[in-house]
Design a protein around this motif. Structure first.
Motif, PDB file in Angstrom:
ATOM      1  N   LEU A 415       0.721  -1.422  -0.177  1.00 57.71           N
ATOM      2  CA  LEU A 415       0.135   0.248  -0.120  1.00 57.71           C
ATOM      3  C   LEU A 415       0.910   1.174   0.113  1.00 57.71           C
ATOM      4  O   LEU A 415       0.544   2.200  -0.675  1.00 57.71           O
ATOM      5  CB  LEU A 415      -0.743  -0.231   1.278  1.00 57.71           C
ATOM      6  CG  LEU A 415      -1.410   1.549   1.477  1.00 57.71           C
ATOM      7  CD1 LEU A 415      -2.966   1.305   0.194  1.00 57.71           C
ATOM      8  CD2 LEU A 415      -2.641   0.939   2.626  1.00 57.71           C
ATOM      9  N   GLY A 418       5.688   1.542  -1.947  1.00 59.50           N
ATOM     10  CA  GLY A 418       5.707   2.501  -3.443  1.00 59.50           C
ATOM     11  C   GLY A 418       5.637   3.512  -3.894  1.00 59.50           C
ATOM     12  O   GLY A 418       5.468   4.221  -4.832  1.00 59.50           O
ATOM     13  N   ASN A 419       4.376   3.934  -2.928  1.00 60.20           N
ATOM     14  CA  ASN A 419       3.752   5.631  -3.255  1.00 60.20           C
ATOM     15  C   ASN A 419       4.850   6.727  -3.418  1.00 60.20           C
ATOM     16  O   ASN A 419       5.127   7.076  -2.396  1.00 60.20           O
ATOM     17  CB  ASN A 419       2.486   5.519  -2.177  1.00 60.20           C
ATOM     18  CG  ASN A 419       1.930   6.132  -2.900  1.00 60.20           C
ATOM     19  OD1 ASN A 419       2.229   8.490  -2.914  1.00 60.20           O
ATOM     20  ND2 ASN A 419       0.605   6.248  -2.328  1.00 60.20           N
ATOM     21  N   GLU A 420       4.190   7.267  -4.455  1.00 64.51           N
ATOM     22  CA  GLU A 420       5.316   8.357  -5.247  1.00 64.51           C
ATOM     23  C   GLU A 420       5.479   9.011  -3.925  1.00 64.51           C
ATOM     24  O   GLU A 420       5.965  10.313  -3.979  1.00 64.51           O
ATOM     25  CB  GLU A 420       5.015   8.411  -6.420  1.00 64.51           C
ATOM     26  CG  GLU A 420       5.618   7.841  -7.493  1.00 64.51           C
ATOM     27  CD  GLU A 420       4.922   6.442  -7.528  1.00 64.51           C
ATOM     28  OE1 GLU A 420       3.667   5.573  -7.186  1.00 64.51           O
ATOM     29  OE2 GLU A 420       5.389   6.000  -8.594  1.00 64.51           O
ATOM     30  N   ILE A 421       3.565   9.564  -3.977  1.00 68.54           N
ATOM     31  CA  ILE A 421       4.183  11.079  -2.661  1.00 68.54           C
ATOM     32  C   ILE A 421       4.557  10.161  -1.743  1.00 68.54           C
ATOM     33  O   ILE A 421       5.024  11.382  -1.043  1.00 68.54           O
ATOM     34  CB  ILE A 421       2.209  11.207  -2.452  1.00 68.54           C
ATOM     35  CG1 ILE A 421       1.452  11.259  -3.662  1.00 68.54           C
ATOM     36  CG2 ILE A 421       1.917  12.411  -1.455  1.00 68.54           C
ATOM     37  CD1 ILE A 421       0.336  10.806  -3.634  1.00 68.54           C
TER      38      ILE A 421
ATOM     39  N   PHE B   2       6.571   6.190 -13.304  1.00 64.11           N
ATOM     40  CA  PHE B   2       5.841   7.563 -11.884  1.00 64.11           C
ATOM     41  C   PHE B   2       4.166   6.741 -11.886  1.00 64.11           C
ATOM     42  O   PHE B   2       3.933   6.866 -13.131  1.00 64.11           O
ATOM     43  CB  PHE B   2       6.270   8.362 -12.597  1.00 64.11           C
ATOM     44  CG  PHE B   2       5.432   9.074 -10.908  1.00 64.11           C
ATOM     45  CD1 PHE B   2       6.489   9.872 -10.047  1.00 64.11           C
ATOM     46  CD2 PHE B   2       4.672  10.289 -11.423  1.00 64.11           C
ATOM     47  CE1 PHE B   2       5.963  10.293  -9.731  1.00 64.11           C
ATOM     48  CE2 PHE B   2       3.829  10.774 -10.546  1.00 64.11           C
ATOM     49  CZ  PHE B   2       5.014  11.374  -9.594  1.00 64.11           C
ATOM     50  N   GLY B   3       4.108   6.978 -10.802  1.00 65.96           N
ATOM     51  CA  GLY B   3       2.648   6.653 -10.637  1.00 65.96           C
ATOM     52  C   GLY B   3       2.564   4.537 -10.041  1.00 65.96           C
ATOM     53  O   GLY B   3       1.247   4.600  -9.987  1.00 65.96           O
ATOM     54  N   GLY B   5       3.476   2.958  -7.934  1.00 65.64           N
ATOM     55  CA  GLY B   5       3.355   2.417  -6.214  1.00 65.64           C
ATOM     56  C   GLY B   5       1.645   3.051  -6.268  1.00 65.64           C
ATOM     57  O   GLY B   5       1.173   3.070  -5.814  1.00 65.64           O
ATOM     58  N   LEU B   6       1.770   3.855  -7.093  1.00 67.77           N
ATOM     59  CA  LEU B   6       0.375   4.973  -6.287  1.00 67.77           C
ATOM     60  C   LEU B   6      -0.464   3.759  -6.788  1.00 67.77           C
ATOM     61  O   LEU B   6      -1.782   3.567  -5.899  1.00 67.77           O
ATOM     62  CB  LEU B   6      -0.338   6.192  -7.044  1.00 67.77           C
ATOM     63  CG  LEU B   6       0.332   8.007  -5.999  1.00 67.77           C
ATOM     64  CD1 LEU B   6       0.082   8.639  -7.447  1.00 67.77           C
ATOM     65  CD2 LEU B   6      -1.241   7.367  -5.012  1.00 67.77           C
ATOM     66  N   LYS B   8      -0.717   0.349  -7.014  1.00 62.50           N
ATOM     67  CA  LYS B   8      -0.245   0.322  -6.502  1.00 62.50           C
ATOM     68  C   LYS B   8      -0.768  -0.643  -5.138  1.00 62.50           C
ATOM     69  O   LYS B   8      -2.075  -1.513  -5.025  1.00 62.50           O
ATOM     70  CB  LYS B   8       1.201  -1.370  -6.512  1.00 62.50           C
ATOM     71  CG  LYS B   8       1.466  -2.019  -6.543  1.00 62.50           C
ATOM     72  CD  LYS B   8       2.869  -2.308  -6.801  1.00 62.50           C
ATOM     73  CE  LYS B   8       3.626  -3.458  -6.112  1.00 62.50           C
ATOM     74  NZ  LYS B   8       4.854  -3.829  -5.564  1.00 62.50           N
ATOM     75  N   GLY B   9      -0.895   0.717  -4.615  1.00 58.46           N
ATOM     76  CA  GLY B   9      -1.827   1.375  -3.259  1.00 58.46           C
ATOM     77  C   GLY B   9      -2.876   1.303  -3.326  1.00 58.46           C
ATOM     78  O   GLY B   9      -3.612   0.369  -2.548  1.00 58.46           O
ATOM     79  N   LEU B  10      -3.340   1.652  -5.028  1.00 54.86           N
ATOM     80  CA  LEU B  10      -5.303   1.812  -5.249  1.00 54.86           C
ATOM     81  C   LEU B  10      -5.569   0.976  -5.145  1.00 54.86           C
ATOM     82  O   LEU B  10      -6.329   0.272  -4.452  1.00 54.86           O
ATOM     83  CB  LEU B  10      -5.321   3.015  -5.994  1.00 54.86           C
ATOM     84  CG  LEU B  10      -5.284   4.200  -5.611  1.00 54.86           C
ATOM     85  CD1 LEU B  10      -5.172   4.881  -6.945  1.00 54.86           C
ATOM     86  CD2 LEU B  10      -5.803   4.953  -4.616  1.00 54.86           C
ATOM     87  N   VAL B  12      -4.750  -1.943  -3.763  1.00 54.31           N
ATOM     88  CA  VAL B  12      -4.943  -2.789  -1.850  1.00 54.31           C
ATOM     89  C   VAL B  12      -6.545  -1.984  -1.720  1.00 54.31           C
ATOM     90  O   VAL B  12      -6.635  -2.743  -0.902  1.00 54.31           O
ATOM     91  CB  VAL B  12      -3.879  -2.500  -1.184  1.00 54.31           C
ATOM     92  CG1 VAL B  12      -4.107  -2.790   0.402  1.00 54.31           C
ATOM     93  CG2 VAL B  12      -2.299  -2.578  -1.449  1.00 54.31           C
TER      94      VAL B  12
END
Ligand code: SF4
Ligand code: SF4
Lengths: 608, 301
Positions: A415, A418-421, B2-3, B5-6, B8-10, B12
């Motif tokens: 979650l 890896g989140n870019e933010i 870019f993006g 990771g975002l 992937k998180g979403l 989840v």
């Protein structure tokens, strides 16, 4: 007269004492009966000795600075002490590991002690605390103000002759509870206002002079070239959602950039240590729950270890394993909690936090089942733990550590990591070098996120941690992101330890005494009448554990009475705040919030 | 890229969302599985650890099932068998209480001689820290921890200073709340009673023998020396006995534990648990009725 003593003093310095060959005359004696090496140091040679220990002997971590007021000491072994105050320093080495060098500096009332802040900047908050609670002046301290009590506070509460409003008796149990039962309710006594006293010459109404917040008031202001700009002071807190409690960050800003930041605390101060010195040894146990209330199990453990050192108790195998299991479960709770709230502070409001603390509920259920409470567990006792595990507990715990927890940690990783933010907000923010962090007495995940593999479970193993196979993860970056990620890695290591501990958990006793309860024999073995009172031998002990937030130490002094003579908590939350100011300077004010969040403090432990 | 990771998180969170949704549709396993139904649709929820996610408990319509060892505020036991308070006003709980919130007035007879019974017994529950030391150290099993946590009142004083009346509960209440511990204590008590009977017998015999010896004209000088000696022997014997007992108990306990863990899914354990649940439920009902009555009384007053 005084000259004669001055002349007579140097020969006392015995060359056979340690360090006297390099820093002549520094060590004037030893405290022989203690298990730890304790050296008495001449006040004027203290700084030279500290410098030598830091530079030549690799004792780079000034772990604890505290003080004992010997004016009411009733023991025999130290009856001859003439100086009233004894300032105690514990130095450790993050490079060599192992035990401490313990230094004692004795001073009569009114004398000053040279401040160690020049050698170890980490002495800052601790010396302020000693000044506040004992009234000892540290010469050369850059910012010697009260820290836990406020400026209008009358007296120094940890002095033995200080008494609070509604003072009952010097030690518990108070006689008026039984059999006459004449206890009165506080509300019956004095109305508000009359229980307040002020220092002589101090008037609350005419008091105006602002306190000099040194780093903030003296922060350099550069301005923007030709422009006529000013820097402004902003208070974050004491009531602010970002401060995790009642806590104030006093900042001086230039635009949005922080020029200086100073933590202000004590709003939750309840004089835990004074209470602890009135309590019997056993009574302190539930009070330790209330320090870092997220991790009551590891608080219990640290205190139990300290008292066991004095009592010289062997803890049975099964109890050792149970203790480790509880301490590691608590570490997982703490780290997932802290990850969740770092994200909260970053602005990812609630979703990551709620995902992160889901498994915490399951662990708390397990705690509740064995101890009777979710947060205030009060589960450890001297010699073991209070009750055995319930039937079926092990199976559930095993399911948790083999199945549910690893899955939850993986999910958290997916979650967030890896989140870019998260990366953009966390990378390179709040940087402080490993060397600076250690100099500031910072411990725990913070220094491991700066690449220092220092963990008390490995450096000076306690309980049975030397039996388990686990790593100390480190990251080199020392920024917010690393401080987030290190906690995830550490939680994974805890899962590893838990798997091993649950696999090996032996049957047998859970307490060195037949049972912790009086009816089943505790009383007869532990100090005659009633197991709830006992008298540890005269002496002192310092025990520390790797609490989830850093090094949690308990320094206790016994004068062979049923109550602790001195009870000091070296709390990681409090001491790690040394780094908050230096870490925040140069970053934006929005970053200060998450820099604080990544230190991971609990105000119950900061303010004590 | 870019993006990623975002995203992937979403992914989840999306999975969470769909899982919750389908779970709600399917109701399998239902959130009420294993829960206990009270009157008026009130339920006590016990989420099994293997059930995914976390159940939201709709308090006060729903509550969590409390484990036996749950501790909140102490209660005093009224022994219904002998119709007496178990408390002897020995004062140990008052001494061991960390915040010193217990105070007891010992009763006395008409001549002012103290007797082993409390005249008054107070706990300032606003100060009580729920540590359960009082329950741990009471030598007479007279004070135990209550599970009732709904204590809100409008004023701290005097409503939250509980007197003996408010603290006292019948023994059955305790037995229902703490079934395992109660059973252990009962067994311990039975054993102790036996011991005492035996000891009394012995004492009687010893006394008789002594009287005989005295009658036979044995020198009285020996008596003074013999007394402490005998008592010491007695003490040693007692100590040995206690140690043996403790050891036996421990072994027994360990064995029982091993058996339990050996076949965790044994129906026997299941039955015991269900019985305990039922018993507790009954108690809660009774308690609720009591509370309601009290409230009515207060409302009328
Ligand atoms: S409750 Fe127990 S410990 Fe307290 S006075 Fe009564 S008998 Fe003694
Ligand atoms: S639970 Fe603890 S604080 Fe409360 S009355 Fe008993 S001993 Fe005192």
């Amino acid at each position: 007269m005084s000259e004669a003593t001055m002349v007579a003093a140097p020969p006392v310095a015995d060359p056979s004492l340690p360090y006297n060959d390099t820093v002549a005359g520094a060590v004037v004696g030893t405290w022989a009966d203690d298990t730890d090496q304790a050296l008495f140091v001449a006040p004027d040679k203290l700084l030279a000795l500290l410098t030598h220990l830091r530079d030549a002997e690799q004792y780079d971590l000034l772990s604890s600075v505290t003080c004992v007021d010997y004016s009411a000491y009733k023991g025999k072994a130290r009856a001859g002490i003439s100086e009233r105050f004894d300032v105690v320093y514990h130095l450790y080495s993050t490079k060599k590991g192992g035990g401490p060098v313990r230094l004692h500096v004795r001073v009569p009332d009114g004398d000053t002690v040279p401040s160690a802040t020049g050698v170890y900047p980490g002495a800052n908050l601790q010396e302020r605390e000693v000044y506040d609670l004992f009234g000892i002046t540290f010469e050369g301290h850059p910012n010697l103000r009260r820290v836990l009590t406020w400026e209008g506070f009358n007296g120094h509460p940890l002095r033995k002759d200080w008494q609070e409003a509604y003072f009952d008796e010097e030690t518990k149990p108070f006689k008026n509870r039984h059999p006459a039962g004449s206890y009165q309710w506080h509300e019956d006594k004095l109305p508000w206002g009359d229980n307040n006293t002020y220092p002589a010459g101090w008037d609350p109404d005419s008091w105006e002079a602002p306190v000099s917040y040194v780093p903030v008031s003296q922060a350099p202001h550069r301005g923007f070239g030709e422009l006529d700009t000013q820097s402004i002071v902003i208070n974050l807190g004491p009531h602010h959602p970002s401060t995790h409690g009642v806590f104030r960050m006093l900042t001086r800003m230039e635009g949005e950039t922080i020029l200086a930041l100073e933590p202000e605390m004590g709003y939750l101060h309840r004089n835990h240590e004074k209470i602890g010195e009135r309590n019997t040894w056993l009574m302190n146990m539930p009070f330790t729950d209330r320090l870092d209330y997220i991790n009551s199990m590891s608080n219990n453990l640290g205190y139990a270890l300290a008292v066991e050192k004095l009592l010289d108790i062997e803890v049975p195998e099964r109890a050792q394993y149970i203790r480790v299991i509880m301490a590691e479960l608590t570490r997982i709770i703490n780290h997932t909690w802290s990850i969740g709230f770092i994200l909260n502070d970053l602005g990812a409001l609630q979703t990551p936090a709620l995902y992160a603390i889901e498994e915490r509920e399951m662990i708390l259920d397990l705690f509740e089942e064995v101890s009777g409470a979710r947060l205030m567990c009060n589960y450890m006792r001297f010699g073991g733990v209070v009750r055995d595990l319930t039937p079926g507990w092990e199976e559930r715990a095993k399911y948790l550590v083999h199945d549910r927890l690893p899955r939850a940690l993986d999910q958290l990783d997916e979650l967030l990591s890896g989140n870019e933010i998260v990366k953009a907000r966390g990378r390179g923010v709040g940087y402080l070098s490993a060397q600076d962090l250690i100099a500031l007495s910072v411990t725990g995940p913070m220094i491991r996120a700066a690449g220092v593999p220092y963990d008390i479970r490995k450096a000076e193993p306690y309980c049975i941690y030397d039996r388990f196979d686990f790593d100390i993860p480190t990251l080199a970056e020392s920024d917010i992101y690393a401080r987030y990620y290190i906690r995830l890695l550490e939680a994974r290591e805890s899962v590893k330890i838990l798997q091993q501990a649950l696999r090996d958990l032996p049957p047998g006793q859970i307490n060195a005494y037949a049972s912790a309860t009086l009816s089943q024999g505790f009383g007869t073995i532990m100090g005659g009448k009633g197991g709830y009172t006992f008298r540890p031998v005269e002496g002192e002990a310092y025990a520390r554990v790797e609490a989830p937030k850093g090094e949690l130490g308990y320094y206790i002094v016994s004068d062979n009475k049923t109550n602790a003579y001195r009870y000091h908590v070296r709390s990681p939350s409090y001491i790690n705040l040394n780094a908050l100011g230096p870490m925040s300077v140069g970053y934006k004010i929005a970053d200060a919030v998450v820099i604080l969040g990544a230190i991971d403090i609990v105000l119950g432990e900061v303010d004590r | 890229m870019f993006g990623t990771g975002l995203l992937k998180g979403l992914g989840v969170t999306l999975k969470h969302f769909t899982d919750t949704f389908t779970d709600d549709r399917r109701k399998e396993p239902s959130r009420y599985e294993g829960s206990i139904k009270l009157d008026d649709g009130r339920r006590i929820i016990d989420q099994p650890i293997t059930q995914e996610g976390l159940l939201t408990i709709q308090y006060p319509e729903e509550r969590r099932l409390l484990p036996e060892r749950f501790r909140y505020i102490p209660m005093l036991l009224w022994d219904t068998e002998i119709g007496e308070d178990r408390c002897t006003a020995c004062g140990i709980c008052a001494k061991v209480c960390p915040p010193q919130c217990i105070w007891i007035v010992r009763d006395s007879d008409e001549n002012g001689k103290p007797i082993t019974r409390p005249a008054e017994f107070y706990i300032d529950v606003a100060v009580c820290m729920s540590c359960s030391f009082c329950a741990e150290f009471c030598p007479f099993d007279a004070i135990k921890m209550n599970h009732d946590y709904e204590l809100a009142v409008y004023d701290r004083y005097p409503q939250l200073v509980y007197d003996k009346e408010e603290l006292t509960v019948p023994l059955e209440y305790y037995a229902a709340l703490w079934p395992t511990q109660f059973a252990e204590e009962q067994a311990h008590r039975a054993k102790e009673k036996e011991e005492e009977l035996r000891r009394n017998e012995e004492k009687k015999r010893a006394a008789a023998a002594k009287a005989q010896a005295k009658a036979a004209g044995v020198a009285e000088a020996g008596d003074g020396a013999a007394k402490p000696k005998r008592s010491k022997e007695e003490l040693d014997a007692l100590k040995a006995q206690a140690a043996a007992k403790a050891a036996a108990k421990k072994e027994g306990g360990a064995d029982a534990g091993a058996v339990e863990t050996g076949n965790a899914e044994a129906p026997v354990a299941e039955d015991a648990e269900a019985a305990a649940k039922r018993a507790r439920l009954e108690e809660l009902k009774r308690k609720a009725a009591e509370k309601a009555a009290q409230r009515k009384k207060e409302g009328g007053a």
